[in-house]
Write an enzyme that holds these catalytic residues in place. Structure first.
Site, PDB file in Angstrom:
ATOM      1  N   ASP A 139       0.864  -1.179   0.000  1.00 35.44           N
ATOM      2  CA  ASP A 139       0.000   0.000   0.000  1.00 35.44           C
ATOM      3  C   ASP A 139       0.905   1.234   0.000  1.00 35.44           C
ATOM      4  OD1 ASP A 139      -2.006  -1.854   0.401  1.00 35.44           O
ATOM      5  OD2 ASP A 139      -2.835  -0.883   2.185  1.00 35.44           O
ATOM      6  N   HIS A 151       4.812  -7.360  -0.151  1.00 35.53           N
ATOM      7  CA  HIS A 151       4.449  -8.645  -0.744  1.00 35.53           C
ATOM      8  C   HIS A 151       5.094  -8.832  -2.117  1.00 35.53           C
ATOM      9  CE1 HIS A 151       1.073  -9.618   2.158  1.00 35.53           C
ATOM     10  NE2 HIS A 151       1.355  -8.355   2.454  1.00 35.53           N
ATOM     11  N   SER A 208       8.816   3.127   5.023  1.00 33.58           N
ATOM     12  CA  SER A 208       9.846   3.487   4.062  1.00 33.58           C
ATOM     13  C   SER A 208       9.380   3.249   2.644  1.00 33.58           C
ATOM     14  CB  SER A 208      11.152   2.761   4.333  1.00 33.58           C
ATOM     15  OG  SER A 208      12.189   3.394   3.613  1.00 33.58           O
TER      16      SER A 208
END
Length: 285
Positions: free
Chosen positions: A96, A152, A250
């Protein structure tokens, strides 16, 4: 830009060079790891309020039930909240966040921001390992404090190497990206390299100011040693599988070889994305 705004920006950039980045991150890390009820409750509540964290999509919706701020920050999402695009050959967002930049790597240089770029060789930390990406494709995804902070797999692949690269800990927001040369190739990072149906793929987890740690599912939480650490692996991860997580935010950068994939045209700098959303497509028949 007004004089006041320019002054604030210049002071923000200068301050990052003056503060003891690693010492500050270690102190923040100790607080984030604390399981003291009063400390963790106060920090979680303050953070939740400041950034408007939506726990309704989290697997654990009760902020008081997290053992520490770190556990809260790296919280899992409810099943089904993020759907990984299942189309054959699709490449998905690893996290995200917001797309900082994406596009083609020209002569080994990755576009960072207006007037700034960095060397893919310096980013990867090894000339031989960087070679496949020198004319390839890249996407940089910035994870803000309010985002879900697990990273992911953008595409199915077999992890062959991880390379921990020590470095600085500048902030990685847009202001810093526009003003710190070679930012992402200077900060502490973990480079993950894969063999895929599209050839070589890299996912680079870049640390930042007050980031209390980087973790991968293969290496565990990285303990900074001040030296390069190259490890070899043979672990296959499917598209959408968790690869790692950030403790206090980050950036994730994904790299592919030349002529192996294309980015969907709807995406550009500052586009908001969610983990599993389709970003691009394989050009393999």
């Amino acid at each position: 830009m007004s004089f006041t705004s320019r002054l604030k920006k210049d002071l923000f950039i200068k301050a990052q060079s003056l503060v003891p980045q690693h010492q500050l991150s270690r102190v923040v890390g100790k607080v984030a790891e604390s399981e003291n009820i009063l400390i963790k409750a106060a920090v979680i509540q303050a953070f939740k309020t400041k950034y408007g964290i939506d726990l309704s999509i989290a697997e654990q919706a009760d902020a008081l039930k997290y053992k520490s701020f770190n556990e809260f920050f790296t919280r899992a999402l409810k099943e089904g909240v993020r759907v990984v695009d299942s189309a054959t050959g699709s490449i998905v967002s690893p996290a995200d966040g917001a797309i900082s930049q994406l596009g083609t790597i020209h002569d080994g240089e990755v576009f960072q921001a207006k007037g700034q770029s960095f060397s893919v060789e310096k980013l990867i930390g090894d000339p031989q390992l960087a070679q496949p990406f020198k004319q390839g494709q890249f996407a940089t995804v910035y994870l803000s404090p309010r985002d879900y902070h697990r990273v992911h797999m953008p595409f199915t692949g077999t992890l062959t190497e991880t390379l921990y690269i020590p470095g600085e800990l500048f902030s990685v927001n847009q202001v810093t990206a526009e003003n710190i040369p070679g930012l992402f190739a200077r900060n502490e990072r973990m480079v993950c390299l894969f063999d895929t149906e599209l050839g070589r793929m890299a996912v680079v987890l870049v640390g930042a100011m007050i980031v209390a740690g980087i973790e991968t599912v293969v290496t565990g939480k990285v303990k900074p040693t001040g030296r390069l650490e190259l490890n070899h692996h043979d672990v296959t991860l499917q598209k959408g599988d968790e690869l790692g997580r950030f403790y206090l935010g980050s950036t994730a950068i994904i790299l592919f070889e030349k002529d192996k994939m294309v980015w969907d045209q709807q995406f550009k700098a500052n586009s908001i994305v969610v983990m599993g959303e389709k970003l691009g497509q394989s050009t393999n028949p």
